[in-house]
Each structure stands twice: as structure tokens, then as C-alpha cells.
Design a protein around this motif. Structure first.
Motif, PDB file in Angstrom:
ATOM      1  N   THR A 216     -10.020   5.726  -1.253  1.00  0.00           N
ATOM      2  CA  THR A 216     -11.244   5.197  -1.092  1.00  0.00           C
ATOM      3  C   THR A 216     -11.049   3.820  -0.985  1.00  0.00           C
ATOM      4  N   ILE A 217     -11.650   2.909  -0.545  1.00  0.00           N
ATOM      5  CA  ILE A 217     -11.517   1.592  -0.517  1.00  0.00           C
ATOM      6  C   ILE A 217     -11.108   0.802  -1.821  1.00  0.00           C
ATOM      7  N   ASP A 218     -11.860   1.287  -2.724  1.00  0.00           N
ATOM      8  CA  ASP A 218     -11.356   0.809  -4.247  1.00  0.00           C
ATOM      9  C   ASP A 218     -10.084   1.195  -4.713  1.00  0.00           C
ATOM     10  N   GLY A 219      -9.818   2.532  -4.359  1.00  0.00           N
ATOM     11  CA  GLY A 219      -8.340   3.024  -4.311  1.00  0.00           C
ATOM     12  C   GLY A 219      -7.232   2.314  -3.767  1.00  0.00           C
ATOM     13  N   ILE A 220      -7.795   2.159  -2.418  1.00  0.00           N
ATOM     14  CA  ILE A 220      -6.694   1.187  -1.725  1.00  0.00           C
ATOM     15  C   ILE A 220      -6.447  -0.213  -2.354  1.00  0.00           C
ATOM     16  N   LYS A 221      -7.274  -0.692  -2.936  1.00  0.00           N
ATOM     17  CA  LYS A 221      -7.363  -2.183  -3.281  1.00  0.00           C
ATOM     18  C   LYS A 221      -6.388  -1.999  -4.569  1.00  0.00           C
ATOM     19  N   LYS A 222      -6.568  -0.852  -5.212  1.00  0.00           N
ATOM     20  CA  LYS A 222      -6.092  -0.895  -6.728  1.00  0.00           C
ATOM     21  C   LYS A 222      -4.603  -0.734  -6.271  1.00  0.00           C
ATOM     22  N   HIS A 223      -4.222   0.147  -5.336  1.00  0.00           N
ATOM     23  CA  HIS A 223      -2.853   0.386  -5.024  1.00  0.00           C
ATOM     24  C   HIS A 223      -2.072  -0.844  -4.422  1.00  0.00           C
ATOM     25  N   ILE A 224      -2.757  -1.564  -3.667  1.00  0.00           N
ATOM     26  CA  ILE A 224      -2.335  -2.953  -3.257  1.00  0.00           C
ATOM     27  C   ILE A 224      -1.956  -3.894  -4.398  1.00  0.00           C
ATOM     28  N   THR A 225      -3.006  -4.004  -5.166  1.00  0.00           N
ATOM     29  CA  THR A 225      -2.756  -4.722  -6.529  1.00  0.00           C
ATOM     30  C   THR A 225      -1.576  -4.472  -7.260  1.00  0.00           C
ATOM     31  N   ALA A 226      -1.372  -3.152  -7.499  1.00  0.00           N
ATOM     32  CA  ALA A 226      -0.159  -2.811  -8.288  1.00  0.00           C
ATOM     33  C   ALA A 226       1.020  -2.910  -7.646  1.00  0.00           C
ATOM     34  N   VAL A 227       1.152  -2.626  -6.316  1.00  0.00           N
ATOM     35  CA  VAL A 227       2.338  -3.012  -5.666  1.00  0.00           C
ATOM     36  C   VAL A 227       2.616  -4.545  -5.671  1.00  0.00           C
ATOM     37  N   GLY A 228       1.723  -5.171  -5.419  1.00  0.00           N
ATOM     38  CA  GLY A 228       1.624  -6.678  -5.426  1.00  0.00           C
ATOM     39  C   GLY A 228       2.108  -7.192  -6.980  1.00  0.00           C
ATOM     40  N   ASN A 229       1.701  -6.626  -7.861  1.00  0.00           N
ATOM     41  CA  ASN A 229       2.200  -6.920  -9.189  1.00  0.00           C
ATOM     42  C   ASN A 229       3.509  -6.635  -9.468  1.00  0.00           C
ATOM     43  N   VAL A 230       4.055  -5.511  -9.028  1.00  0.00           N
ATOM     44  CA  VAL A 230       5.421  -5.394  -9.213  1.00  0.00           C
ATOM     45  C   VAL A 230       6.242  -5.881  -8.584  1.00  0.00           C
ATOM     46  N   LEU A 231       6.100  -6.400  -7.344  1.00  0.00           N
ATOM     47  CA  LEU A 231       6.749  -7.166  -6.425  1.00  0.00           C
ATOM     48  C   LEU A 231       6.776  -8.757  -6.640  1.00  0.00           C
ATOM     49  N   GLY A 232       5.943  -9.339  -7.557  1.00  0.00           N
ATOM     50  CA  GLY A 232       5.708 -10.667  -7.746  1.00  0.00           C
ATOM     51  C   GLY A 232       4.813 -11.204  -6.569  1.00  0.00           C
ATOM     52  N   LYS A 233       3.988 -10.415  -5.797  1.00  0.00           N
ATOM     53  CA  LYS A 233       3.326 -10.751  -4.904  1.00  0.00           C
ATOM     54  C   LYS A 233       1.862 -10.657  -5.154  1.00  0.00           C
ATOM     55  N   GLU A 234       1.449 -11.175  -6.190  1.00  0.00           N
ATOM     56  CA  GLU A 234       0.072 -11.093  -6.672  1.00  0.00           C
ATOM     57  C   GLU A 234      -0.961 -11.976  -5.871  1.00  0.00           C
ATOM     58  N   THR A 235      -0.660 -13.175  -5.440  1.00  0.00           N
ATOM     59  CA  THR A 235      -1.350 -13.858  -4.641  1.00  0.00           C
ATOM     60  C   THR A 235      -1.730 -13.194  -3.096  1.00  0.00           C
ATOM     61  N   GLU A 236      -0.660 -12.552  -2.552  1.00  0.00           N
ATOM     62  CA  GLU A 236      -0.568 -11.975  -1.269  1.00  0.00           C
ATOM     63  C   GLU A 236      -1.206 -10.939  -1.492  1.00  0.00           C
ATOM     64  N   ALA A 237      -1.304  -9.988  -2.544  1.00  0.00           N
ATOM     65  CA  ALA A 237      -2.138  -8.684  -2.647  1.00  0.00           C
ATOM     66  C   ALA A 237      -3.687  -9.203  -2.851  1.00  0.00           C
ATOM     67  N   LYS A 238      -4.000 -10.120  -3.589  1.00  0.00           N
ATOM     68  CA  LYS A 238      -5.343 -10.712  -3.892  1.00  0.00           C
ATOM     69  C   LYS A 238      -6.118 -11.009  -2.399  1.00  0.00           C
ATOM     70  N   ALA A 239      -5.397 -11.842  -1.688  1.00  0.00           N
ATOM     71  CA  ALA A 239      -5.606 -12.197  -0.173  1.00  0.00           C
ATOM     72  C   ALA A 239      -6.152 -11.099   0.785  1.00  0.00           C
ATOM     73  N   LEU A 240      -4.976  -9.967   0.569  1.00  0.00           N
ATOM     74  CA  LEU A 240      -5.199  -8.741   1.335  1.00  0.00           C
ATOM     75  C   LEU A 240      -6.169  -8.000   0.982  1.00  0.00           C
ATOM     76  N   ASN A 241      -6.683  -8.041  -0.230  1.00  0.00           N
ATOM     77  CA  ASN A 241      -7.920  -7.309  -0.747  1.00  0.00           C
ATOM     78  C   ASN A 241      -9.018  -8.031  -0.409  1.00  0.00           C
ATOM     79  N   SER A 242      -9.247  -9.284  -0.335  1.00  0.00           N
ATOM     80  CA  SER A 242      -9.966  -9.947   0.217  1.00  0.00           C
ATOM     81  C   SER A 242     -10.401  -9.845   1.580  1.00  0.00           C
TER      82      SER A 242
END
Length: 374
Positions: free
Chosen positions: A160-186
Motif C-alpha cells: 500500500t502507499i502507506d506501507g511503501i512510505k513506512k518501508h522508505i522511512t525504516a530504510v532511511g532510519n537505519v542508513l542515516g538518510k532520514e532527510t532523504e526518506a522524508k523527501a521521497l515520501n513527500s
């Protein structure tokens, strides 16, 4: 004033040595403890520089977050067959060379393959000295973590879109790419809004009823071995719903399921969509000519169309967003006439792959987007 070089030279040597020993400041953000999407807690001891992924969904997110240069190995569908990240043709020819060469140094197709659908080479993984391994399932995660000796982070979307965004957020968090993950979700939110702002104005009574053969129709009505058949569908394909279509299978069992031909006939969809991954695997002609289906409105009116394959050892987020625009323009061409489909496709694939023009080459290869899109 005379300079005594006898004393100056030792002083200069001392200064050179002193300057070479700059203080090393510890990174206070490490070690870091993170929890993966399977609920497992792992510890990251240092910044991640070497990554192994075992499925295309995680490879795609690593690349989208700007860490493609850190990939040191992946699975065969990311690297060799299927073209699940960068597009590939039916004979394993690369489509859009700039994509294959641009997402990782040395080319995506030159990465070592450390796993297939059925095998995982843990010794090879260990030899590549990764800092982390991203896996899509927790089935072997603890075993791999113990054997290879590095953290294993489990992350996969629920499609789902929410599931995809949750996935992106999780990977961004572990890689230290939180800002990039937030931008991709936006970015994803913005793309969905472009479509739903229009589709939400369509009265429910005017929405098209759609049957989506999400695994294509290469094998006819039913294929017990691989499910590449007309009767395989999905009751929750969000790009179809966002586009303003009514999924006739919405009350069927969850996930990818086979339904009876009689049920499809009873649903009597206005439009039939057929997943297609190469120019050769179209099932449209089969469906249009099948005697059993001639009573269906979509067949009688010739409204049976190819669309982008929604699966590839997972669910390719970029191509499913493209499907959303594509389906919207198929169902309601007048309402979505101001949306430039090719431009949207290129923007989406650039956001995920960092390379411009990928979609133009992909749609030229597939052919059907050029003839069906308006």
C-alpha cells in the motif's frame, strides 16, 4: 636578521609531524540501536559504507536515498534477470544503459549476486565485508546475522502507499538518510495527490468497474505452476483505486488470488487491464477472442488494455506510481488530458533511480504505452 637553518629545519619537521596527528572526534550518534520492520532490534556500530540487499525493493530504496554507491552485492533480480530495478528486455538485454551504469559505480549488472530466490551464499556475503544486510523477510535473518557477523535489517513494504512510505522511512532510519526518506515520501504524496485531486471529483455512479489481471495472461485462463494467467488478480491494488477505478475483486480474498472465470463474467467489468512486462507477453488478443468472455462489457466494447507489470520479486514502487497515472488516463482520458504521462513517468523513475529519461526508453521498448496512452 640571519636565519639559523640548523635550528629551523628540526622545527619544521616537528610541525609537519604535529599537524599530521589531528585529533579524531568520535561520532556521538554511534553506536545506534534501531528496530526493523519485523520487530528485531539491531545495533549499528559505525556509519554504513557497504550494503548488501537481498531483494529489488530494498535495492531500489537504497538507490533512491542516494546510497547506490554503497551497494556491494544484491540478488539476481536486481542485478541479472528480470530488470526489477533498471528495466530489462525479454532476452535479458539492458534497456536504458544510462540507468544500469548510473545507479551504482561500475554498473548495476556488475554487482556480485549473493542470493537467488532459492539460495543464499552467506560465505560470499561475509567475504564482501558488508556493514549491513537488508533482507525482505525475517525467516533467515538471525541465521545470516550470526553467520556473516554483521547486522541484518528486515524491511519490506506491504504494497500500500502507506506501507511503501513506512518501508522508505525504516530504510532511511537505519542508513542515516532520514532527510532523504522524508523527501521521497513527500514526493510520493505529491504524485498521488495529482491523481486523487481529479479522481475524487468523479461521482461513484460514474466510476468504471475494472478487472485487473495482475499476473498477465501469458498462460491463458489458468496456470497452476507460475500463476501467469488471466484469473489471477489482487483485491487491493491502490493505483487502480487512486485512479478512480472500482476494483471488481475488492471483496475477494486478500492478496494475489485466482478467481473463477464465471466470477469474472458475473462482475462484468467495464474495463479489463492485463499486466504486461515485455512486448511479447500480451494477453489482450487472447482475452478479446476467448469465446467464454464475449458477454463481458469490456470485451464487447474492446476496452481491454495492457498495463505495467505490478510485481517483480516484490512490488516496484516507481512502476506502480506510473501505473496510477496510466490507468487514470485509460479510464478517464478527458479528465486527465492535461497530465503529461511520459513526463510523469520520467520524473518518477528519476526520483527513484537518479537517472533522467529512463521511462522514455522503457515505454518505447514496451510499445503499448505509446499506442494506448492519450
Amino acid at each position: 636578521m640571519k636565519i639559523n637553518f640548523k635550528y629551523l629545519m628540526p622545527l619544521l619537521a616537528f610541525l609537519v609531524i604535529a599537524l599530521s596527528f589531528q585529533p579524531v572526534f568520535a561520532d556521538d550518534s554511534y553506536p545506534r540501536t534501531v528496530t526493523d520492520l519485523a520487530g528485531r532490534t539491531i545495533t549499528i556500530e559505525k556509519p554504513i559504507e557497504r550494503i548488501i540487499t537481498n531483494n529489488p525493493d530494498n535495492s531500489r530504496i537504497v538507490i533512491a536515498l542516494g546510497d547506490g554507491d554503497k551497494l556491494v552485492a544484491s540478488d539476481e533480480c536486481t542485478v541479472e534477470t528480470g530488470g526489477c530495478v533498471c528495466p530489462m528486455g525479454s532476452n535479458n538485454e539492458t534497456i536504458c544503459e544510462a540507468c544500469w551504469q548510473g545507479v551504482t559505480p561500475g554498473g548495476l549488472d556488475n554487482l556480485p549476486v549473493t542470493n537467488t530466490r532459492y539460495t543464499m551464499n552467506q560465505e560470499q556475503m561475509a567475504s564482501l565485508t558488508p556493514d549491513i544486510i537488508l533482507m525482505s523477510s525475517d525467516k533467515e535473518a538471525d541465521e545470516v546475522q550470526e553467520h556473516v557477523g554483521v547486522p541484518v535489517f528486515v524491511a519490506a513494504p506491504d504494497y500500500t502507499i502507506d506501507g511503501i512510505k513506512k518501508h522508505i522511512t525504516a530504510v532511511g532510519n537505519v542508513l542515516g538518510k532520514e532527510t532523504e526518506a522524508k523527501a521521497l515520501n513527500s514526493f510520493i504524496d505529491g504524485e498521488v495527490k495529482k491523481v486523487t485531486d481529479i479522481s475524487s471529483t468523479i461521482p461513484e455512479s460514474e466510476k468504471k468497474k475494472v478487472y485487473f489481471a495482475t499476473r498477465g495472461a501469458m498462460k491463458g485462463f489458468y496456470d497452476a505452476k507460475e500463476g501467469r494467467d488471466f484469473t489471477r488478480t489482487d483485491n487491493k491494488y491502490e493505483p487502480l483505486t487512486f485512479a478512480g477505478g472500482i476494483n471488481v475483486a475488492k471483496d475477494a480474498a486478500d492478496g494475489n488470488v485466482n478467481v473463477g472465470i464465471e466470477q469474472i463474467i458475473a462482475w462484468n467489468p467495464d474495463v479489463i487491464l492485463v499486466a504486461c512486462s515485455t512486448p511479447e507477453d500480451s494477453g489482450v488478443d487472447f482475452i478479446l477472442k476467448a469465446p467464454e468472455l464475449q458477454s463481458i462489457k469490456a470485451v464487447k466494447e474492446g476496452k481491454v488494455y495492457n498495463t505495467f507489470y505490478p510485481n517483480c520479486r516484490g512490488s516496484p514502487h516507481d512502476r506502480n506510481l506510473i501505473n496510477m497515472f496510466y490507468i487514470a488516463k485509460l479510464l478517464y482520458p478527458e479528465k486527465f488530458k492535461d497530465i503529461n504521462f511520459e513526463a510523469e513517468g520520467n520524473a518518477i523513475m528519476k526520483e527513484f533511480l537518479g537517472v533522467d529519461g529512463v521511462f522514455s526508453e522503457y515505454m518505447d521498448y514496451l510499445q503499448f504505452p505509446n499506442t494506448q496512452s492519450t
